[in-house]
Scaffold this motif. Structure first.
Motif, short mmCIF file in Angstrom:
data_model
loop_
_atom_site.label_atom_id
_atom_site.label_comp_id
_atom_site.label_asym_id
_atom_site.label_seq_id
_atom_site.Cartn_x
_atom_site.Cartn_y
_atom_site.Cartn_z
N VAL A 80 0.85 -1.20 0.00
CA VAL A 80 0.00 0.00 0.00
C VAL A 80 0.88 1.25 0.00
CG1 VAL A 80 -1.75 1.30 1.27
CG2 VAL A 80 -1.86 -1.19 1.21
N GLY A 81 1.92 1.23 0.85
CA GLY A 81 2.82 2.36 0.92
C GLY A 81 3.53 2.62 -0.40
N TRP A 82 4.03 1.56 -1.01
CA TRP A 82 4.75 1.73 -2.27
C TRP A 82 3.80 2.15 -3.39
CZ3 TRP A 82 8.78 -2.29 -4.52
CH2 TRP A 82 9.68 -1.59 -5.35
N PHE A 83 2.57 1.67 -3.37
CA PHE A 83 1.58 2.06 -4.38
C PHE A 83 1.34 3.57 -4.34
CE2 PHE A 83 -2.93 2.95 -5.36
CZ PHE A 83 -2.98 2.52 -6.67
N TYR A 84 1.07 4.09 -3.15
CA TYR A 84 0.81 5.53 -3.04
C TYR A 84 2.08 6.35 -3.23
CZ TYR A 84 -3.98 4.64 -1.67
OH TYR A 84 -5.29 4.25 -1.69
N GLY A 117 -5.79 -3.10 1.41
CA GLY A 117 -5.34 -1.71 1.43
C GLY A 117 -5.20 -1.11 0.05
N ILE A 118 -5.11 -1.97 -0.98
CA ILE A 118 -5.06 -1.49 -2.37
C ILE A 118 -6.50 -1.37 -2.88
CG2 ILE A 118 -4.23 -1.95 -4.71
CD1 ILE A 118 -1.95 -1.52 -2.85
N PRO A 119 -6.88 -0.22 -3.44
CA PRO A 119 -8.27 -0.05 -3.90
C PRO A 119 -8.70 -1.13 -4.90
CG PRO A 119 -7.10 2.05 -3.94
CD PRO A 119 -6.07 1.00 -3.65
N PHE A 120 -9.89 -1.68 -4.69
CA PHE A 120 -10.50 -2.67 -5.60
C PHE A 120 -9.63 -3.92 -5.75
CE2 PHE A 120 -11.45 1.66 -7.16
CZ PHE A 120 -12.79 1.72 -6.78
N ASN A 121 -8.93 -4.27 -4.70
CA ASN A 121 -8.07 -5.46 -4.72
C ASN A 121 -8.38 -6.30 -3.50
OD1 ASN A 121 -5.92 -7.32 -4.41
ND2 ASN A 121 -4.55 -6.01 -5.57
N THR A 122 -8.95 -7.49 -3.72
CA THR A 122 -9.32 -8.37 -2.61
C THR A 122 -8.32 -9.49 -2.38
OG1 THR A 122 -10.70 -9.69 -4.09
CG2 THR A 122 -11.77 -7.89 -2.90
N GLY A 123 -7.33 -9.62 -3.29
CA GLY A 123 -6.33 -10.66 -3.11
C GLY A 123 -6.83 -12.03 -3.52
N ARG A 159 0.87 -9.70 -7.57
CA ARG A 159 1.79 -10.04 -6.48
C ARG A 159 1.03 -10.49 -5.23
NH1 ARG A 159 7.67 -8.70 -5.82
NH2 ARG A 159 8.10 -9.11 -3.63
N ILE A 160 -0.01 -9.76 -4.88
CA ILE A 160 -0.79 -10.10 -3.68
C ILE A 160 -1.51 -11.43 -3.87
CG2 ILE A 160 -2.83 -9.43 -2.36
CD1 ILE A 160 -1.90 -6.51 -2.65
N TYR A 161 -2.05 -11.67 -5.06
CA TYR A 161 -2.72 -12.94 -5.34
C TYR A 161 -1.76 -14.11 -5.11
CZ TYR A 161 -5.44 -16.48 -7.85
OH TYR A 161 -6.14 -17.61 -8.19
N GLU A 162 -0.56 -14.01 -5.70
CA GLU A 162 0.41 -15.09 -5.57
C GLU A 162 0.89 -15.23 -4.13
OE1 GLU A 162 3.11 -18.16 -6.77
OE2 GLU A 162 1.20 -17.36 -7.49
N VAL A 219 -2.12 2.59 -13.19
CA VAL A 219 -2.59 1.34 -13.80
C VAL A 219 -1.55 0.24 -13.64
CG1 VAL A 219 -3.22 0.22 -15.98
CG2 VAL A 219 -4.06 2.52 -15.46
N ALA A 220 -0.29 0.53 -13.95
CA ALA A 220 0.76 -0.48 -13.87
C ALA A 220 0.98 -0.96 -12.44
CB ALA A 220 2.06 0.08 -14.45
N SER A 221 0.99 -0.01 -11.48
CA SER A 221 1.19 -0.38 -10.08
C SER A 221 0.04 -1.24 -9.57
CB SER A 221 1.32 0.87 -9.20
OG SER A 221 2.44 1.62 -9.57
N TRP A 222 -1.19 -0.87 -9.93
CA TRP A 222 -2.34 -1.65 -9.48
C TRP A 222 -2.29 -3.07 -10.03
CZ3 TRP A 222 -6.43 -4.45 -11.27
CH2 TRP A 222 -7.45 -4.70 -10.35
N ARG A 223 -1.95 -3.21 -11.30
CA ARG A 223 -1.86 -4.54 -11.90
C ARG A 223 -0.74 -5.35 -11.26
NH1 ARG A 223 -2.07 -4.74 -18.31
NH2 ARG A 223 -2.01 -6.94 -17.70
N PHE A 224 0.40 -4.71 -11.04
CA PHE A 224 1.55 -5.42 -10.45
C PHE A 224 1.19 -5.94 -9.07
CE2 PHE A 224 5.20 -5.19 -7.55
CZ PHE A 224 6.03 -6.12 -8.14
#
Length: 318
Positions: free
Chosen positions: A238-242, A297-303, A271-274, A262-267
């Motif tokens: 979350v910190g690195w994303f913002y 903590g990442i918007p629209f990301n449930t893992g 990463r969180i899924y894996e 876009v790139a950070s959210w996809r990355f």
């Protein structure tokens, strides 16, 4: 972990053994950082910042200051194969970038946002190495600076520099107006927030934090759910994303801001899924319960989906 001041390795160059060892003792780094390389990184970073700023404000012409710094790095580069020299080169180069950023903020009003960006970029990379040296010294390498994080990271950084330079030269009105100043200030807040959040996560996780996804559970690996991890499941991400999107607001780079977001959210989604797929294997029901209580903590990301995690436990019960 009880840090002890280990004597410098026999293979270390005399220059490092004398000057930096004395500086390390003066700064009491021996009490906080276990490895010699970590102590050298801190001491050399601070030395490079102090020496550059002293030269810059002592009346020396800026080309002379640049020539001195390049000569120093070139001499060190002759001994690049030595691990400690690699740390010296990286920490000194990062220190110079930090110093240039501070100088721009203090001396060049139109480029103050660029100065903040350079200082923030340098601080991010050197602090990643230092925190790793403190809490996870067994994994410490020159790669812990994250300078060579990935080729995508390098391309993204270069793209932001190109956009800033082109827009500043050809479209200065985009960068130099009240709205741009407001955006830049918002970006500074995001950068400071993101950097603080990431380092707080690293301090909280301590030896459980690594820069690489762990595919095997270490003996000392524990599930961290307290502190900042009770607010976000992945506070360092979350910190690195913002931090990432904040840097582009600081530079007022509209194109790279969208690209970075876009790139950070996809990355981080991938990463969180894996990572969570593996954490379910490591901690099983404990991690599923934690997932239900705390968001990523990442918007629209449930893992990693909870249904998939529960199905895994049914297929592979203990």
């Amino acid at each position: 972990l009880t840090p002890t001041f280990d004597k410098q390795p026999p293979s270390t160059s005399p220059f490092v053994c004398t000057f930096f060892s004395r500086l390390i003792h003066k700064m009491a780094l021996k009490d906080y950082i276990p490895l010699f390389e970590g102590k050298v990184a801190v001491a050399n970073f601070l030395f490079s910042v102090a020496s550059f700023l002293l030269m810059a404000y002592s009346g020396l012409h800026y080309p002379v200051v640049g020539a001195i710094e390049l000569t120093y790095l070139a001499v060190l580069g002759l001994f690049w194969s030595h691990p400690t020299v690699k740390v010296l080169v990286c920490s000194h180069g990062i220190g110079v970038v930090f110093s240039v950023g501070v100088w721009l903020m203090a001396s060049c009003g139109n480029l103050a946002n660029l100065g903040f960006y350079l200082a923030a970029l340098a601080f991010f990379h050197v602090s990643e190495y230092i925190v790793t040296a403190i809490f996870n010294p067994s994994t410490l390498t020159v790669d812990s600076f994250l300078i060579n994080h990935s080729w995508e990271y390098g391309i993204a950084a270069a793209a932001s520099w190109v956009e800033f330079g082109l827009e500043f030269y050809f479209l200065p009105g985009v960068k130099l107006n009240r709205f741009a100043t407001l955006l830049s200030c918002i970006g500074m807040v995001l950068v400071i927030f993101g950097e603080s959040l990431r380092k707080l996560a690293m301090f909280t996780a301590a030896s459980n934090f690594t820069h690489m996804v762990q595919y095997r559970k270490r003996d000392n690996h524990t599930l961290i759910t307290h502190g900042i991890y009770s607010v976000f499941r992945h506070p360092s991400y979350v910190g690195w994303f913002y931090w990432c999107i904040g840097t582009q607001l600081v530079l007022v780079n509209p194109i790279c801001f969208v690209g970075y977001a876009v790139a950070s959210w996809r990355f981080y989604s991938e990463r969180i899924y894996e990572e969570e797929r593996l954490l379910v294997q490591f901690f099983r029901q404990d991690y599923i319960q934690y997932k239900k209580q705390v968001g990523t903590g990442i918007p629209f990301n449930t893992g990693y989906p909870i249904k998939s995690a529960e199905a895994f436990l049914r297929l592979f019960p203990r």
